[in-house]
Design an enzyme around this catalytic site. Structure first.
Site, PDB file in Angstrom:
ATOM      1  N   LYS A   1      45.645  42.610  52.995  1.00  0.00           N
ATOM      2  CA  LYS A   1      44.820  43.622  53.659  1.00  0.00           C
ATOM      3  C   LYS A   1      45.418  44.042  55.005  1.00  0.00           C
ATOM      4  O   LYS A   1      45.244  45.185  55.427  1.00  0.00           O
ATOM      5  CB  LYS A   1      43.383  43.103  53.820  1.00  0.00           C
ATOM      6  CG  LYS A   1      42.650  42.937  52.481  1.00  0.00           C
ATOM      7  CD  LYS A   1      42.544  44.261  51.709  1.00  0.00           C
ATOM      8  CE  LYS A   1      41.710  44.136  50.441  1.00  0.00           C
ATOM      9  NZ  LYS A   1      41.550  45.414  49.718  1.00  0.00           N
TER      10      LYS A   1
ATOM     11  N   SER B   1      39.886  45.600  54.490  1.00  0.00           N
ATOM     12  CA  SER B   1      38.936  44.482  54.659  1.00  0.00           C
ATOM     13  C   SER B   1      39.023  43.992  56.096  1.00  0.00           C
ATOM     14  O   SER B   1      40.096  44.091  56.728  1.00  0.00           O
ATOM     15  CB  SER B   1      39.290  43.342  53.712  1.00  0.00           C
ATOM     16  OG  SER B   1      38.575  42.175  54.068  1.00  0.00           O
TER      17      SER B   1
ATOM     18  N   ASN C   1      40.764  51.428  45.756  1.00  0.00           N
ATOM     19  CA  ASN C   1      39.713  50.417  45.901  1.00  0.00           C
ATOM     20  C   ASN C   1      40.018  49.130  45.141  1.00  0.00           C
ATOM     21  O   ASN C   1      39.644  48.044  45.592  1.00  0.00           O
ATOM     22  CB  ASN C   1      38.383  51.008  45.413  1.00  0.00           C
ATOM     23  CG  ASN C   1      37.362  49.935  45.134  1.00  0.00           C
ATOM     24  OD1 ASN C   1      36.712  49.414  46.027  1.00  0.00           O
ATOM     25  ND2 ASN C   1      37.223  49.548  43.859  1.00  0.00           N
TER      26      ASN C   1
ATOM     27  N   TYR D   1      45.270  36.914  50.676  1.00  0.00           N
ATOM     28  CA  TYR D   1      44.337  38.053  50.729  1.00  0.00           C
ATOM     29  C   TYR D   1      44.402  38.709  52.117  1.00  0.00           C
ATOM     30  O   TYR D   1      44.486  39.929  52.229  1.00  0.00           O
ATOM     31  CB  TYR D   1      42.915  37.563  50.410  1.00  0.00           C
ATOM     32  CG  TYR D   1      41.883  38.673  50.350  1.00  0.00           C
ATOM     33  CD1 TYR D   1      41.782  39.494  49.230  1.00  0.00           C
ATOM     34  CD2 TYR D   1      41.010  38.906  51.401  1.00  0.00           C
ATOM     35  CE1 TYR D   1      40.845  40.512  49.168  1.00  0.00           C
ATOM     36  CE2 TYR D   1      40.064  39.922  51.348  1.00  0.00           C
ATOM     37  CZ  TYR D   1      39.981  40.721  50.227  1.00  0.00           C
ATOM     38  OH  TYR D   1      39.050  41.739  50.166  1.00  0.00           O
TER      39      TYR D   1
HETATM   40  P1  NDP Z   1      34.976  43.290  42.388  1.00  0.00           P
HETATM   41  O1  NDP Z   1      35.694  42.056  42.014  1.00  0.00           O
HETATM   42  O2  NDP Z   1      33.510  43.337  42.205  1.00  0.00           O
HETATM   43  O3  NDP Z   1      35.622  44.553  41.651  1.00  0.00           O
HETATM   44  C1  NDP Z   1      37.015  44.727  41.661  1.00  0.00           C
HETATM   45  C2  NDP Z   1      37.366  45.997  40.923  1.00  0.00           C
HETATM   46  O4  NDP Z   1      38.788  46.154  41.002  1.00  0.00           O
HETATM   47  C3  NDP Z   1      36.980  45.967  39.464  1.00  0.00           C
HETATM   48  O5  NDP Z   1      36.552  47.245  39.067  1.00  0.00           O
HETATM   49  C4  NDP Z   1      38.296  45.623  38.773  1.00  0.00           C
HETATM   50  O6  NDP Z   1      38.416  46.198  37.496  1.00  0.00           O
HETATM   51  C5  NDP Z   1      39.299  46.289  39.679  1.00  0.00           C
HETATM   52  N1  NDP Z   1      40.605  45.646  39.586  1.00  0.00           N
HETATM   53  C6  NDP Z   1      40.965  44.395  39.954  1.00  0.00           C
HETATM   54  N2  NDP Z   1      42.251  44.171  39.694  1.00  0.00           N
HETATM   55  C7  NDP Z   1      42.727  45.305  39.151  1.00  0.00           C
HETATM   56  C8  NDP Z   1      44.000  45.702  38.671  1.00  0.00           C
HETATM   57  N3  NDP Z   1      45.046  44.884  38.689  1.00  0.00           N
HETATM   58  N4  NDP Z   1      44.133  46.965  38.187  1.00  0.00           N
HETATM   59  C9  NDP Z   1      43.088  47.813  38.158  1.00  0.00           C
HETATM   60  N5  NDP Z   1      41.860  47.490  38.590  1.00  0.00           N
HETATM   61  C10 NDP Z   1      41.684  46.254  39.079  1.00  0.00           C
HETATM   62  O7  NDP Z   1      35.369  43.524  43.936  1.00  0.00           O
HETATM   63  P2  NDP Z   1      34.677  44.420  45.063  1.00  0.00           P
HETATM   64  O8  NDP Z   1      33.995  45.576  44.484  1.00  0.00           O
HETATM   65  O9  NDP Z   1      33.950  43.515  45.962  1.00  0.00           O
HETATM   66  O10 NDP Z   1      35.992  44.875  45.864  1.00  0.00           O
HETATM   67  C11 NDP Z   1      36.509  46.198  45.844  1.00  0.00           C
HETATM   68  C12 NDP Z   1      37.500  46.328  46.990  1.00  0.00           C
HETATM   69  O11 NDP Z   1      36.834  46.078  48.224  1.00  0.00           O
HETATM   70  C13 NDP Z   1      38.656  45.340  46.922  1.00  0.00           C
HETATM   71  O12 NDP Z   1      39.839  45.970  47.360  1.00  0.00           O
HETATM   72  C14 NDP Z   1      38.252  44.270  47.913  1.00  0.00           C
HETATM   73  O13 NDP Z   1      39.355  43.582  48.444  1.00  0.00           O
HETATM   74  C15 NDP Z   1      37.542  45.096  48.966  1.00  0.00           C
HETATM   75  N6  NDP Z   1      36.625  44.371  49.809  1.00  0.00           N
HETATM   76  C16 NDP Z   1      35.534  43.706  49.289  1.00  0.00           C
HETATM   77  C17 NDP Z   1      34.677  43.042  50.134  1.00  0.00           C
HETATM   78  C18 NDP Z   1      33.464  42.318  49.645  1.00  0.00           C
HETATM   79  O14 NDP Z   1      32.816  41.635  50.462  1.00  0.00           O
HETATM   80  N7  NDP Z   1      33.097  42.403  48.388  1.00  0.00           N
HETATM   81  C19 NDP Z   1      34.894  43.022  51.580  1.00  0.00           C
HETATM   82  C20 NDP Z   1      36.053  43.730  52.011  1.00  0.00           C
HETATM   83  C21 NDP Z   1      36.867  44.383  51.153  1.00  0.00           C
HETATM   84  P3  NDP Z   1      38.048  45.374  36.153  1.00  0.00           P
HETATM   85  O15 NDP Z   1      36.571  45.103  36.252  1.00  0.00           O
HETATM   86  O16 NDP Z   1      38.409  46.286  35.042  1.00  0.00           O
HETATM   87  O17 NDP Z   1      38.850  44.125  36.213  1.00  0.00           O
END
Ligand code: NDP
Length: 257
Positions: free
Chosen positions: A165, A148, A88, A161
Site C-alpha cells: 500500500k 490503505s 480496488n 501488505y
Molecule cells: P475483500 O476481501 O472483501 O474483497 C476483495 C475483492 O478483491 C474481491 O472482490 C476479490 O474478488 C478481489 N480480488 C482479490 N484478489 C484479486 C485478484 N488477484 N484479481 C482480481 N480480483 C481480486 O476486501 P475489501 O473489500 O475489504 O478490500 C478492497 C480493497 O480495499 C483492497 O485493496 C484492500 O486492500 C483495501 N482496503 C480494505 C480495508 C478494510 O478495512 N477492509 C482498509 C483499507 C484498504 P473475488 O471475490 O473474485 O476473489
C-alpha cells in the site's frame, strides 16, 4: 451520447461492490472484475444491474498480465470506451505473520496482486484513455487507487501488505504526474477500518480498539463511505487536485495528545 464507463476491479464484493453500486447509481455504465467466475458472481452483480442493466462482469486475475489485457478487450467490445478505472482489488496476506518469520511467497503474492497488477493495469488503461481523446474528446477521466492507512501505519504482522500500500501511494503520485497533460486525474482513496470479508477475521480486535478510542469517529467504516469519496473523484467534482489522497478512516491517522 453514451454513458461514461467505469471499471471497478474486485467489484463483486466488499468495498468494490459498494463502489460499483454507487457509480451505477451515479449513471455510469459499470464493468467489474474479480477472480471468481461469472456464474459465482451472478447474484452479487444483480443489484448493480438494477441501475445499470448492461453491467459487465469479467473473470480476470489482476495479477495476471494476459487476464488484464483480456479484461480491457472485453470492456472495449462491450462498451467501446473507458472513462474511470478504480483499482480496488486487493488481498491481505494468507497468514498474518511476524515480519521476523513471514514467508517470501506470501510477500510475492501480496505485492503482485496489490501493487504490480494495478500498476500495469493503470499503464494499459491510461494508454487506451489517451487514444480515446481523439475519438471521444477531452472530458474528465480518472484513475482512483484504493490504498490503505497501512501505507503509513505499521502492522508488524503483515509487513508485505503495508509495503504494497506504500507502493500504491507512490504509484498514484507517479501516474498523476505522468497523466496530467492528458486530462486524466489520478487519486488515492485511503480507507481505515472498513467492514468487509477482509476484516471479518479481526473483528473482535478492531471492535475493542474502536471502543477504547482508536478513532475520532467511533464506528466501523462501510463500503458506502469509501464509495462516496470515489464517486466525487469519478464525477470530476474535485478539480485541480490530481495526486490527492482522500482519507476515509474516521480520524485513525490523525495524531492526538
Ligand atoms: P475483500 O476481501 O472483501 O474483497 C476483495 C475483492 O478483491 C474481491 O472482490 C476479490 O474478488 C478481489 N480480488 C482479490 N484478489 C484479486 C485478484 N488477484 N484479481 C482480481 N480480483 C481480486 O476486501 P475489501 O473489500 O475489504 O478490500 C478492497 C480493497 O480495499 C483492497 O485493496 C484492500 O486492500 C483495501 N482496503 C480494505 C480495508 C478494510 O478495512 N477492509 C482498509 C483499507 C484498504 P473475488 O471475490 O473474485 O476473489
Amino acid at each position: 451520447m453514451t454513458n461514461k464507463v467505469a471499471l471497478v476491479t474486485g467489484g463483486a464484493r466488499g468495498i468494490g461492490f459498494g463502489i460499483a453500486l454507487r457509480l451505477a447509481r451515479d449513471g455510469f455504465d459499470v464493468a467489474l472484475s474479480g477472480r471468481r467466475s461469472v456464474e459465482e458472481t451472478q447474484a452479487a452483480v444483480a443489484p448493480i444491474r438494477e441501475h445499470c442493466p448492461s453491467a459487465l462482469y469479467v473473470q480476470a486475475d489482476v495479477a495476471d498480465g494476459r487476464a488484464r489485457a483480456r479484461l480491457l478487450l472485453a470492456i472495449e467490445e462491450h462498451f467501446g470506451r473507458l472513462d474511470v478505472l478504480v483499482n480496488n482489488a486487493g488481498i491481505a496476506p494468507r497468514a498474518r505473520a511476524d515480519i521476523l518469520e513471514a514467508r517470501e511467497e506470501h510477500f510475492d503474492e501480496v505485492m503482485t496482486t496489490n501493487l504490480k497488477g494495478p500498476y500495469f493495469l493503470t499503464q494499459a488503461a491510461a494508454a487506451w484513455m489517451i487514444r480515446q481523446r481523439e475519438s471521444l474528446g477531452t472530458s474528465h477521466r480518472a484513475i482512483v487507487n484504493i490504498g490503505s492507512v497501512s501505507a503509513t501505519v505499521t502492522s508488524i504482522n503483515r509487513g508485505e501488505y503495508c509495503l504494497s500500500k506504500a507502493g500504491v501511494a507512490m504509484a498514484t503520485r507517479l501516474w498523476a504526474a505522468r497523466l496530467a497533460e492528458f486530462g486524466i486525474g489520478v487519486y488515492e482513496v485511503r480507507p481505515g477500518i472498513i467492514e468487509s470479508e477482509m476484516t471479518e477475521g479481526v473483528r473482535g480486535k478492531y471492535d475493542a480498539l474502536i471502543e477504547t478510542g482508536l478513532l475520532i469517529e467511533k464506528r466501523w467504516g462501510t463500503a458506502a463511505d469509501v464509495a462516496s469519496a470515489v464517486s466525487v473523484l469519478a464525477r470530476g467534482e474535485l478539480p485541480y487536485a490530481t495526486g490527492a489522497v482522500i482519507a476515509v478512516d474516521g480520524g485513525l491517522t490523525q495524531q492526538r495528545l
